[in-house]
Design an enzyme around this catalytic site. Structure first.
Site, PDB file in Angstrom:
ATOM      1  CG  ASP A 149      -1.816   1.209   1.287  1.00  0.00           C
ATOM      2  OD1 ASP A 149      -2.948   1.094   0.780  1.00  0.00           O
ATOM      3  OD2 ASP A 149      -1.404   2.266   1.809  1.00  0.00           O
ATOM      4  CE1 TYR A 155       0.307   7.964   2.612  1.00  0.00           C
ATOM      5  CE2 TYR A 155       0.919   5.741   1.938  1.00  0.00           C
ATOM      6  CZ  TYR A 155       0.032   6.613   2.558  1.00  0.00           C
ATOM      7  OH  TYR A 155      -1.121   6.122   3.114  1.00  0.00           O
ATOM      8  CE  LYS A 205      -3.926   4.743   0.678  1.00  0.00           C
ATOM      9  NZ  LYS A 205      -2.504   4.401   0.725  1.00  0.00           N
TER      10      LYS A 205
END
Length: 298
Positions: free
Chosen positions: A50, A55, A80
């Site tokens: 993930d 990030y 994401k």
């Protein structure tokens, strides 16, 4: 009672796809540590990674996947869409795919229900919201770049609005939310399930320096089982029916967190963890231009 083969367990999504019950989370991992962590995890047997554009580590995740030698098609990869990219969904996925060095992801999530103005991160777009973002997200599965689409940090209020909008043709496959015994969110998880939405728990270990690790109930269950508190937290989540994505960059912890086969928590032990009264959230919403948490998940 869950199968005692937690590491090969999967959950079937509303698309028919199967998401592995345990994955490696990469939020808050420092630069240069993620690449090795991903490689270690995949060599140990993890098949679910993930990450997120926000990030800033997608390139490292991609390198870690390549270095592991595990074929891409054997790995479930989630990333994401970042908040300032809500008006640029196609660009967002293209950016992530390029960084990851892959031509598709298994799951693409709206990271937050906040369509943030990229020119001023303290402002929300006046003419855009997550309903419009979802309209764009729904175009992605047909492109082959994304196998499944979902959301993250959505509460019941957000999901009600989304699912009742006439433009919503695809029900999110997943809602990734913070879940641990001090933020158990039973109403939200129950709501997700009632709509055919799978829950994934992030910060499932309570994050760095968590007060969970001084919690007497958790420590007593771990001691009785001869397991680490982290292993107990992961088994609790998987047995309760959601996937978990523990984050670590430490080789020993990455490997120990995966040693979940051959044992289960009893119903009594599950209840003890369910009934822990303390509450804290790792991830708040004060940094966002809009409020997203309304305290209605219990």
């Amino acid at each position: 009672m869950a199968s005692t083969k937690a590491t090969s367990k999967t959950y079937t999504l509303n698309t028919g796809a199967k998401i592995p019950a345990i994955g490696l989370g990469t939020w808050q991992s420092k630069p240069h540590e993620v690449e090795k962590a991903v490689e270690i995890a995949l060599r140990k047997g993890y098949r679910h990674i993930d990450t997120a554009l926000a990030y800033g580590n997608e390139e490292e995740v991609g390198r870690g996947i390549k270095n592991s030698g595990v074929p891409r098609e054997e790995i479930w990869l989630t990333t994401k869409l970042d908040n300032p990219w809500h008006k640029r969904v196609q660009e967002g996925i293209d950016s992530s795919l390029k960084s990851l060095g892959t031509d598709y992801v298994d799951l693409y999530l709206i990271h937050w229900p906040s369509s943030t103005d990229p020119s001023d991160l303290k402002k929300h777009h006046p003419d855009w919201d997550y309903i419009k973002t979802w309209q764009e997200m729904q175009k992605l599965p047909a492109t082959g770049k994304v196998r499944n689409i979902g959301v993250s940090n959505f509460g019941i209020t957000h999901l009600e609005k989304l699912l009742n909008d006439p433009s919503c043709k695809i029900v999110p496959a997943v809602n990734q939310i913070e879940i641990h015994p001090n933020n158990p969110s039973p109403k939200l998880i129950e709501y997700n399930t009632s709509k055919g939405i799978h829950s994934t728990g992030y910060s499932c270990l309570g994050s760095t320096n968590s007060p969970l690790y001084s919690n007497e109930t958790l420590l007593a269950v771990a001691k009785a089982k001869g397991k680490t508190p982290q292993q107990v937290l992961l088994a609790w989540g998987i047995q309760k029916g959601w996937s978990v994505i523990p984050k670590s960059v430490n080789k020993e912890r990455i490997e120990t967190n995966f040693e979940l086969d051959g044992w289960d928590l009893t119903e009594d032990e599950l209840k003890k963890l369910d009934n822990m009264p303390e509450r804290f959230k790792v991830c708040g919403d004060a940094w966002l231009p809009v409020k997203v948490f309304f305290g209605d998940d219990e």
